[in-house]
Design a protein around this motif. Sequence first.
Motif, PDB file in Angstrom:
ATOM      1  N   LEU A  99      -5.447  -8.101  -5.226  1.00 23.38           N
ATOM      2  CA  LEU A  99      -5.084  -7.801  -3.810  1.00 23.38           C
ATOM      3  C   LEU A  99      -5.810  -6.272  -3.454  1.00 23.38           C
ATOM      4  O   LEU A  99      -5.992  -5.527  -4.638  1.00 23.38           O
ATOM      5  CB  LEU A  99      -3.839  -7.945  -3.817  1.00 23.38           C
ATOM      6  N   ALA A 100      -5.851  -5.889  -2.333  1.00 22.89           N
ATOM      7  CA  ALA A 100      -6.192  -4.640  -2.124  1.00 22.89           C
ATOM      8  C   ALA A 100      -5.748  -4.254  -0.686  1.00 22.89           C
ATOM      9  O   ALA A 100      -5.490  -5.150   0.129  1.00 22.89           O
ATOM     10  CB  ALA A 100      -7.869  -4.310  -2.137  1.00 22.89           C
ATOM     11  N   ARG A 101      -5.420  -3.116  -0.273  1.00 15.95           N
ATOM     12  CA  ARG A 101      -4.991  -2.540   0.983  1.00 15.95           C
ATOM     13  C   ARG A 101      -5.453  -1.292   1.220  1.00 15.95           C
ATOM     14  O   ARG A 101      -5.531  -0.555   0.406  1.00 15.95           O
ATOM     15  CB  ARG A 101      -3.331  -2.432   0.997  1.00 15.95           C
ATOM     16  N   GLY A 136       0.658  -1.053  -0.015  1.00 15.81           N
ATOM     17  CA  GLY A 136       0.003   0.040  -0.071  1.00 15.81           C
ATOM     18  C   GLY A 136       0.885   1.196  -0.023  1.00 15.81           C
ATOM     19  O   GLY A 136       1.433   1.469  -0.872  1.00 15.81           O
ATOM     20  N   ALA A 137       0.879   2.144   0.993  1.00 14.31           N
ATOM     21  CA  ALA A 137       1.049   3.538   1.194  1.00 14.31           C
ATOM     22  C   ALA A 137       2.488   3.512   1.256  1.00 14.31           C
ATOM     23  O   ALA A 137       3.093   4.682   1.175  1.00 14.31           O
ATOM     24  CB  ALA A 137       0.433   4.190   2.263  1.00 14.31           C
ATOM     25  N   ARG A 138       3.312   2.614   1.351  1.00 18.90           N
ATOM     26  CA  ARG A 138       4.513   2.627   1.368  1.00 18.90           C
ATOM     27  C   ARG A 138       5.509   1.983   0.175  1.00 18.90           C
ATOM     28  O   ARG A 138       6.517   1.937   0.438  1.00 18.90           O
ATOM     29  CB  ARG A 138       5.082   1.969   2.650  1.00 18.90           C
ATOM     30  N   SER A 183      -3.549  -0.671   8.996  1.00 19.31           N
ATOM     31  CA  SER A 183      -3.973  -1.270   7.577  1.00 19.31           C
ATOM     32  C   SER A 183      -4.636  -2.631   7.661  1.00 19.31           C
ATOM     33  O   SER A 183      -4.676  -3.234   8.470  1.00 19.31           O
ATOM     34  CB  SER A 183      -2.790  -1.546   7.053  1.00 19.31           C
ATOM     35  N   ILE A 184      -5.812  -2.714   6.821  1.00 17.42           N
ATOM     36  CA  ILE A 184      -6.399  -4.014   6.491  1.00 17.42           C
ATOM     37  C   ILE A 184      -6.144  -4.123   5.050  1.00 17.42           C
ATOM     38  O   ILE A 184      -5.962  -3.330   4.077  1.00 17.42           O
ATOM     39  CB  ILE A 184      -7.809  -3.847   6.800  1.00 17.42           C
TER      40      ILE A 184
END
Lengths: 566, 1087
Positions: free
Chosen positions: B643-645, B241-243, B625-626
Amino acid sequence: MKRNKLMILLGAGMLLVSSCGKEFLQKLPQGELSEPQVGNKDGVEGALIGAYSILNGNVRDTWGNYSSAPSQWVFGEMPSDNAHKGSELTDQTPMNMIESFTSISTNDNLSTMWQVYFEGVLRCNNTLKLLANDQAGPKEISEERAKEIQGEARMLRAHYNFFLWRVFRNVPIITEAITSTSEAQNVPNDKDILPSIEEDLKFAEANLPSTKVNDEFGRMDKNAAKAYLGKLYLYQKKYAQALTLFNEVMAGKDIVSMPYWNNFDVTKENGPEVVMVSKHAINSNGNAENSNVGDMLSGLYGTSPVGCCGFYQPSIDLANAFQVDANGLPLSTTSYRAKPYLSDLNNPTNTYALDVKLKFDPRLDYTVGRRGVSYLDYGIMPGNAWIRDAKYAGPFVGIKTMIPQTQFSTNAAPGANYLTGLDVNIIRLADVWLMAAECEVEAGNLAKALKLVNDIRNRAATLAPKKTASGVDAADYIVKPYPSFASQDAARNAVRTERRLELALEGHRFFDLVRWGIAKSVIESYSSFEGTYLSSYKGITYSAKNDFWPIPQAEIDRSNGALKQN
Amino acid sequence: MKFHSNPFIPKRLLKNGLLISMGLLAMSSTMASEASIWNKIAMHPLYAMQSPVKGKIINQATQEPIAGATIKIVGKSSSTSSDVSGNFEIDAQPNDVLEISYVGFVSSRFTVTSTSQPVTISLSEDSSNLDEVVVTGYGTQRKKDLTGSVAVVNVTALKSQPAGSAVEALQGRATGIQIVNDGAPGSTPQIRIRGYSTINNNEPLYIIDGVPFEGKLSWLNQNDIESMQVLKDASAASIYGARANNGVVIITTRTGKAGKTNISLDAYAGAGVPNKGAFPKMLTPQQILDIDNEFNGTNLQLQDYLLAGSATNWDVNPAVDADMSKYNYNAKDRASFYQITKANKAGTKWFDELSQTAPIQSYQLAANGGNETSQYAFSGGYLDQKGSLIHTGFRRYNVRTNTQFNAFDKKLRFGENLSYAYTEGYGMGVNPNTAGGYQGEGSVLGFAYRIQNIIPVYDEGGNFAGSFGNNLGNGENPVAMAFRAKDNMNRSNFFFGNAFAEYDIIQGLTFRTNFGLRYENYNGVSYTYPNPEFSEGSFNNGMSEYQGYTTEWTWTNTLNYKPNLGEDHSLNVMVGTEAIKNRNRGIDGSRNGYFIMNSIDYLYLNSGSSNFNNNGSGSIGSMFSIFGKADYAYKDKYLLSVLARRDGSSNFGENNLYGVFPGISGAWRISQEEFAKEAEWLTDLKIRAGYGVTGNQRIPSFQFLNRYLASLTQSSYPINNAVVNGIWQTAYANPDIKWEQVKSLNIGLDFTILNGDFDGSFDWFNKKTTDMLFRVPLPAVSVGRATAPVQNVGDMSNKGFEFSLGYHYGYRQEKPFTLDLSANFSKYKNEVVSLAPTITQVNYGAFRSMETSLLQRGQPFGSFYGYQVAGIYQDDADVQNSPSYEFARPGGLKYADINNNGEIDPGDRTVIGNPHPDFVYSFNVNAAYKNFDLLLFFYGSQGNDLYEATRYFTDFGVFRGQKSVRLLDEWSPTNTGSNIPSLPNPKDDISAMEYATSSYYIQDGSFLKLKNFQLGYNLPTKKIFGENTTFSKFRLYFGVTNLFTITKYEGLDPEVSATPSDYPALGVDFGVYPQARQYTFGLNLGF
């Protein structure tokens, strides 16, 4: 059984998800304040101190804030006939372009000047905003104090805007009514800012107390506001309005009895001649960011006890302007340039001997350091040993920005004797005296002008002579009052000369030349004189566009088209 | 379908991935038995004349039988499989070729010669590749099941290169990864995965044993790395995700293995030899004097003395002034300082004085082993590397343990990884927090360019000589600087570890929890010594010290479900949560005015007498996070992964607290199709495509708030001469700040042909960064001198492709000579697509009168920007008639009048160079013959420009310093063809335009380096030490790194890390720490 386990696990998982909610993600800045923490009385008073803090032209660090110095030596003196950048040709080259009127809009001195003083304006605005919030809500601050705070903040804002106006002329008007960064970004620079400066000063003059708030020296007061407003009127040639204010400031004061050197003596600060000052100090921990950082480059070079950079050297022309005739009156430019005194410029060897017979106004040796003459408590000024490149910027050094060795331990940054606690005058009483004299001349009251000018000269006559190594007077010091002014022109000329000599290297000269409309003639004739001896100053040409400087290119670029280049 | 790529690669079945791989193994064996059913049907009476061939399949290494291996007759449809004892029987004729294959082993061929004798066929374990299990986000996959773009790094090759940092040797090991190294011990390499995804921090995210890590990796011993994978595209990386915008590097450390205890000792020692010849050549003192004589109309000879007391240069009277009884170097002030310095007429070679032959040594002792229920691994290492610049060095002591246990029939598995490293470094460039962070004009190396070479290193009293004197410029003696910094040590105690447990709740459903912790305690001291020999020196002394810590914990919980859907379908679903919290806190202090400086035992903060400074700082952050992921495969042919985060971060305010990052990818294994099976030569062919979104949240915290500071220095004012503290607004808010996003599309192809003789892959990608976090410079009317907030305004694009190709010889044929050749090629094209609407361009990289770099729409990030040199002004008429600038002169640089307004002004600046390479490439040769092995590794970069900023000092009239030998060919009225500007007469007015940012500084930075050469010999342990020796391995090797560099670049080293600036100034060379040629001799022991 298995299903149960699964449910338990999923349940635990859900619990985890819900417990790690927003609170887990809400943190506070570390070591910083956020808005609710400053929305109170202490916050407003703190913001006001923050606004004062820009008076020394410095936001952070010590290097790099030369052009925003409260002394304005970079814009007010260096381009004039009074001073040179100093040091070496290749040092701080963008300053060379300020001095030679060849600056382009990307010159870093321009952006420093612009940014620091707009930081000052914003700090004033933020103070006013926080105050307004308090007054609209909790009212932790009394109504009376609120008026004073507004007066202090608006006085400071007027000062910052006036400095911006002098250097850049067409500056956008940024007030506390602007609420967002993007709104400020879109303010054009197509309006005259002087009316809003006037409004701020009038408000300050009406609302500031006659004595310092809580007797705290360094705060703005009614007297300073009057003098500043008068100065603003003088710049606009509104002589009568200006004179009224100057007379109020001068009322009951005797300048002749006020020691001249107290204005530059770090041990005699907060005296009666101070009208408005940028206060400087070395922090208790030895840190120098509240010191006189803007003038640090003037710190003497070489074997001097200061050990700095050797900038901001007096011109040959300035030194010679202190020559006097047998009657103790200033020589005209043509006569002193005919037989200039050059110190050891052409003979920087052991064989040089100082001619102590020369006739000088004693203020010379309180303004200009020259070879063979005692300099503060540093000993005898040795010439080139304190100068980086005399062939480039001349054989003289300044004095008014230095403090005595004996004061280094308490009033200089440890190990950095060029960072001092010396205050810098923004307006001192002698300045008001001479501004008043100008008004009197323009009003045709030559007798009153004569009195004011002679007050200044009579005080100069009381200055103790400076000595040579052998203990004799370093010159035939003589300064006498004018017997009379032959004409308005003669009076005007005398006042202007007196202003140059009395306030030399205090940041006024170039701006004075511009407002008098004589910058071109003075600077070009000076260039041909000075250039004879120092080739770097040859051939300076001046035009009306040089009355002020280009707006920094980066600021224009960032303004989304709102700012137009001068 | 089995092949070797490299003899050193161990089997990478990771415990973490055991579950899935066991499932896959089971699937493979059912396939095999299915084949045998077909086999029976094929037993047609027509074939009755064939006689059965009997045989046994065994593991070559263990000599144990292999059950379930598939035996097939090439070109026919008949096949069978081996039984529990490894025995098989198949009807075949002489000259039939049997092909034997088994998962995890190299397939083998056997030509039937006679049907009468039972045969024994041994299979060797497959050390690579398609069945290799690789760690991806929160799980593992077989390499052949990958749908995203994942580079698997050959860890063995990586380890063969002596390096302080585990990632330093990653250079050239995988496509799409560009690494810029420098030569400092424990250096921090600059890592870019598929170009620059942002103008901000471009460092990748590391996942170490499942725990995210951001920062430098000098604490990690590369010998502890078991496997390393790089997730390059968003479809693979968006699970982080965000990283994950800058790519994700997944590192798995060594774990224990069931079996007897293996002990290994790896040691090497060597020396780095600096390449002194690479330092730019400078004019001699005589040549400089000749120039001065010409300007001044003098006829001076070189002076004997530079300084003796207050007498300087030619004024020194040796008899009087150079009297050593007057000498007083250790004076307290200028007045009593008396130095006597002779001129070094031959010229000091400053770089030679600064460089040294640098020893390096490294030892690592490791053990692993275990049984069915518990496994362990341990390692301890020591690295001591001296730098090739004097007084630089790096030491590391590290220890690591891993233990794993299982219980309840292996349903519960738990364990830990724990590593501790103590590192210390000193000197220029060593172990900086950001790559290249040490570079600058004021560095030790920077001054090697600036200080005049007539100045000797030492004066007549044996103390340092310097520029104090007359006309000696303002360079500082770099040898003195380095010497005085020799005790400036930075130290770090670094713990990194995790504990995990996983439990099989029901068949196929596994819960895993993992708690990772990073704790770093760092500290350092630095000392200030008087430097009176320096023209801008001081008599101050002092010291400063800092201490701080960083903690970060990460708690991850995942639930993995892998239902049994029959033979054709495979599904793996994973959901999870992750919470992260980090904190940093530090203090520092400094003092001046110490009574003595000659004993560091005395130098503590409380002994100082002036300039008391104490500071503290800290930061805090959290994320929650999930995420979820599903991988589906149909008949091993069609693969799909979604996939998803959803990340929440404390870096964002209420308005945009959460960000969602999805990814989808699929693959088609064409080689599994019936029609493709005909093509015998085609072992494996897979087409992949993926699309995903990743984020970046690495911005300074709390951008969504207006922030104030009460600062004694920045917002205080002396009232009544006592400084009163006030406040000011240091940061203006952007309440709408949100996540930077990268949307990336990846299309790739993996292939293996001729049973693994050739393999390779090709990837094309298109990465688009949107909402790029950009600190839009606001005018002073908006923010004064405070910090403008970061805004989401920019777009950036990176498009490119990369391919790798390998050739492997000798494994299948079981030849004594094996050879692996592999080549990597990576290319990207970077473009800043847009910035803020108000911003057409941002110039940065400010340095004196230069501003080297540019952000501008349509240009690559960090393009060089300045004046285009159009030649040299030939004479006054040329100055008059050409567009010029104030004080332009004959002999000075003439620029192109880009805006055609008849004069040279800032509007004439244009893009003058591109710091991004056209492509980077590497070439790897691995050969082994019997007991010898040879490794050659080439790495190159092509088409990148460099900005040689040091020319500012060496090529123009700026400061009195060293001058480049280029000036021997300077323009003159008699040398009009030269493109080197002439030195101006110092007495003239020189325009700063002459040395403004211009194409004069730009050079082609392409290079090819032979990075590593290694020759090894495996001692036949049994022959030497007897059959019963405990030595299982005894390898000796000799290696050389940086054996040669081919480049046209005139600076010290063409590998130039970005210089820190507002944004990274790429390829700007202020003097990088050059890479030395390093000779090492090493030993690998196993027992």
